[in-house]
Scaffold this motif. Structure first.
Motif, mmCIF file in Angstrom:
data_model
loop_
_atom_site.group_PDB
_atom_site.id
_atom_site.type_symbol
_atom_site.label_atom_id
_atom_site.label_comp_id
_atom_site.label_asym_id
_atom_site.label_seq_id
_atom_site.Cartn_x
_atom_site.Cartn_y
_atom_site.Cartn_z
ATOM 1 N N ARG A 7 56.135 58.661 -3.060
ATOM 2 C CA ARG A 7 54.766 58.221 -2.806
ATOM 3 C C ARG A 7 54.553 57.888 -1.342
ATOM 4 O O ARG A 7 53.424 57.955 -0.844
ATOM 5 C CB ARG A 7 54.449 57.002 -3.659
ATOM 6 N N TYR A 8 55.628 57.501 -0.648
ATOM 7 C CA TYR A 8 55.522 57.070 0.740
ATOM 8 C C TYR A 8 56.524 57.837 1.600
ATOM 9 O O TYR A 8 57.565 58.290 1.112
ATOM 10 C CB TYR A 8 55.789 55.567 0.873
ATOM 11 N N GLY A 14 48.058 52.559 6.291
ATOM 12 C CA GLY A 14 49.511 52.384 6.291
ATOM 13 C C GLY A 14 49.932 51.058 6.898
ATOM 14 O O GLY A 14 50.795 50.349 6.354
ATOM 15 N N GLU A 27 48.910 48.085 4.522
ATOM 16 C CA GLU A 27 49.821 47.952 3.385
ATOM 17 C C GLU A 27 51.162 47.377 3.819
ATOM 18 O O GLU A 27 51.771 46.581 3.087
ATOM 19 C CB GLU A 27 50.024 49.302 2.708
ATOM 20 N N ARG A 83 55.841 52.515 6.185
ATOM 21 C CA ARG A 83 55.699 53.574 5.189
ATOM 22 C C ARG A 83 54.232 53.966 5.032
ATOM 23 O O ARG A 83 53.371 53.112 4.821
ATOM 24 C CB ARG A 83 56.273 53.127 3.845
ATOM 25 N N PHE A 84 53.985 55.259 5.153
ATOM 26 C CA PHE A 84 52.640 55.803 5.003
ATOM 27 C C PHE A 84 52.576 56.617 3.714
ATOM 28 O O PHE A 84 53.555 57.269 3.327
ATOM 29 C CB PHE A 84 52.267 56.684 6.204
ATOM 30 N N ARG A 85 51.445 56.587 3.070
ATOM 31 C CA ARG A 85 51.284 57.318 1.824
ATOM 32 C C ARG A 85 51.411 58.823 2.050
ATOM 33 O O ARG A 85 50.885 59.364 3.021
ATOM 34 C CB ARG A 85 49.921 57.010 1.196
ATOM 35 N N SER A 86 52.107 59.482 1.133
ATOM 36 C CA SER A 86 52.254 60.933 1.209
ATOM 37 C C SER A 86 51.172 61.655 0.410
ATOM 38 O O SER A 86 50.921 62.839 0.645
ATOM 39 C CB SER A 86 53.626 61.351 0.665
ATOM 40 N N PHE A 87 50.564 60.956 -0.558
ATOM 41 C CA PHE A 87 49.535 61.515 -1.445
ATOM 42 C C PHE A 87 50.061 62.690 -2.277
ATOM 43 O O PHE A 87 49.287 63.465 -2.831
ATOM 44 C CB PHE A 87 48.306 61.972 -0.648
ATOM 45 N N TYR A 102 43.706 56.605 7.873
ATOM 46 C CA TYR A 102 45.042 56.777 7.296
ATOM 47 C C TYR A 102 46.051 55.850 7.975
ATOM 48 O O TYR A 102 46.888 55.223 7.312
ATOM 49 C CB TYR A 102 45.463 58.237 7.444
ATOM 50 N N ASP A 116 51.714 62.292 -4.997
ATOM 51 C CA ASP A 116 51.597 61.900 -6.394
ATOM 52 C C ASP A 116 50.141 61.834 -6.842
ATOM 53 O O ASP A 116 49.849 61.370 -7.951
ATOM 54 C CB ASP A 116 52.259 60.537 -6.613
ATOM 55 N N LEU A 117 49.241 62.297 -5.971
ATOM 56 C CA LEU A 117 47.807 62.208 -6.281
ATOM 57 C C LEU A 117 47.455 63.184 -7.394
ATOM 58 O O LEU A 117 47.805 64.365 -7.350
ATOM 59 C CB LEU A 117 46.987 62.528 -5.027
#
Length: 268
Positions: A130-131, A231, A234, A183-187, A227, A189-190
Motif C-alpha cells: 500500500r505504501y 504523504g 500521514e 511512506r507515500f501511498r502507492s494506490f 500527493y 491496492d485501489l
C-alpha cells in the motif's frame, strides 16, 4: 516479440528524457523550456505504460526492471535537473549547480534503494504494498516540471531572477523527500468502487476546469503537491505512535522476539 514491446516503450521514455536534456541545454526561449517539460511529462506516461504492458503480456524480467530504473534516472533524474538549472538555477552560480546535482544524486539513490527492495521481495507471494518508501522519482520530476510550466502562465518570465531561490528550495525539498523514510501511498491496492469513481470524477472535472481557465501545469502542481502533502501528513499523524513503540521496544530485536514467542505460544 512480446518481450521486446515493454523494453521498446522504456527506450522511448529514454529518448524523451534525452531530447528534453538537449532542448534544455540549447534553449533560446521560454517555449523551448516548455517543450522540454512536455517531453518529460510524456516520458512519465511511457513509464506508466511499459509496466502495464509487461504485466498484461506476462513478460516481466529482471532485465526489464534494471532497464526501467536506468531509464528513470535519465528521464526523471537528469532531465528535470538540467531543465531546472538551465531555466532558473543557473542564476545562483555554483549553488545552483549543487542544487541540480543533489536532485540527480537523490534520484539515483532512490532508484537504487527501490531495486534492492524489489530484488529482495521478488520471490515473496504477497499483494502489492500500500505504501512505498520515499517520494517516487517520477513525482519529484513532475513537480519540478509543473513549476516550470506554470511560471510563465502565472505572469512572470521563465527563469526570472526572483524565482531562482524558490526553485532552489523546491529542488532541495523534493530531493530530500526522495531519500527520506516517509511512506507515500502507492494506490496499487485501489479498487474501482462507486466512491472511488466519484473521487476520480471530481478530480478530473476540477482538473479540466483549472486547465481551461489557467494552464495545465497548475493541475499537475495541484495533484503532485496534494500527493506530497498527503504523504507528509500521514507520516506526522503516525509519528506519536512510532515514538511510543520506540519507547516500549528500544531494541528492535526485543519486539521481534516477543512476537515470535507469542506466535509459538498461540500454536501450542
Amino acid at each position: 516479440m512480446l518481450y521486446l514491446l515493454p523494453n521498446l516503450i522504456t527506450l522511448s521514455s529514454v529518448f524523451c528524457g534525452f531530447d528534453a536534456v538537449r532542448r534544455s541545454a540549447s534553449a533560446r526561449s521560454d517555449e523551448d523550456f516548455r517543450r522540454a517539460a512536455l517531453l518529460i511529462l510524456f516520458a512519465m506516461l511511457l513509464d506508466t505504460l511499459d509496466g502495464r504492458v509487461a504485466r498484461m503480456t506476462r513478460t516481466q524480467s529482471a532485465f526489464g526492471l534494471q532497464l526501467d530504473s536506468l531509464a528513470d534516472l535519465v528521464s526523471f533524474g537528469v532531465a528535470p535537473a538540467v531543465l531546472a538549472y538551465q531555466c532558473s538555477l543557473h542564476r545562483l552560480g555554483p549553488v545552483g549547480v549543487l542544487g541540480a546535482f543533489v536532485f540527480t544524486a537523490c534520484g539515483a539513490i532512490r532508484l537504487a534503494r527501490f531495486n534492492v527492495l524489489a530484488t529482495r521481495d521478488a520471490g515473496a507471494a504477497a499483494p502489492p504494498p500500500r505504501y512505498i518508501v520515499g517520494l517516487p522519482v517520477t513525482g519529484a520530476a513532475g513537480l519540478l516540471v509543473a513549476i516550470v510550466m506554470t511560471e510563465g502562465a502565472a505572469g512572470g518570465p521563465l527563469g526570472g531572477a526572483g524565482a531562482a531561490p524558490a526553485a532552489f528550495a523546491t529542488t532541495l525539498l523534493v530531493s530530500l523527500l526522495m531519500v527520506s523514510t516517509i511512506r507515500f501511498r502507492s494506490f496499487k491496492d485501489l479498487r474501482f468502487e462507486p466512491r472511488t469513481a466519484l473521487w476520480l470524477a471530481l478530480a478530473l472535472g476540477s482538473g479540466a476546469l483549472v486547465s481551461a481557465r489557467s494552464a495545465p501545469g497548475f493541475v499537475v502542481v495541484g495533484l503532485i503537491g496534494g500527493y506530497v502533502v498527503l504523504g507528509v501528513a500521514e507520516w506526522l499523524w503516525r509519528l506519536p505512535a512510532r515514538r511510543r513503540g520506540a519507547e516500549v521496544f528500544p531494541n528492535p530485536m526485543m519486539k521481534k522476539n516477543l512476537n515470535h514467542r507469542g506466535h509459538r505460544g498461540h500454536r501450542g
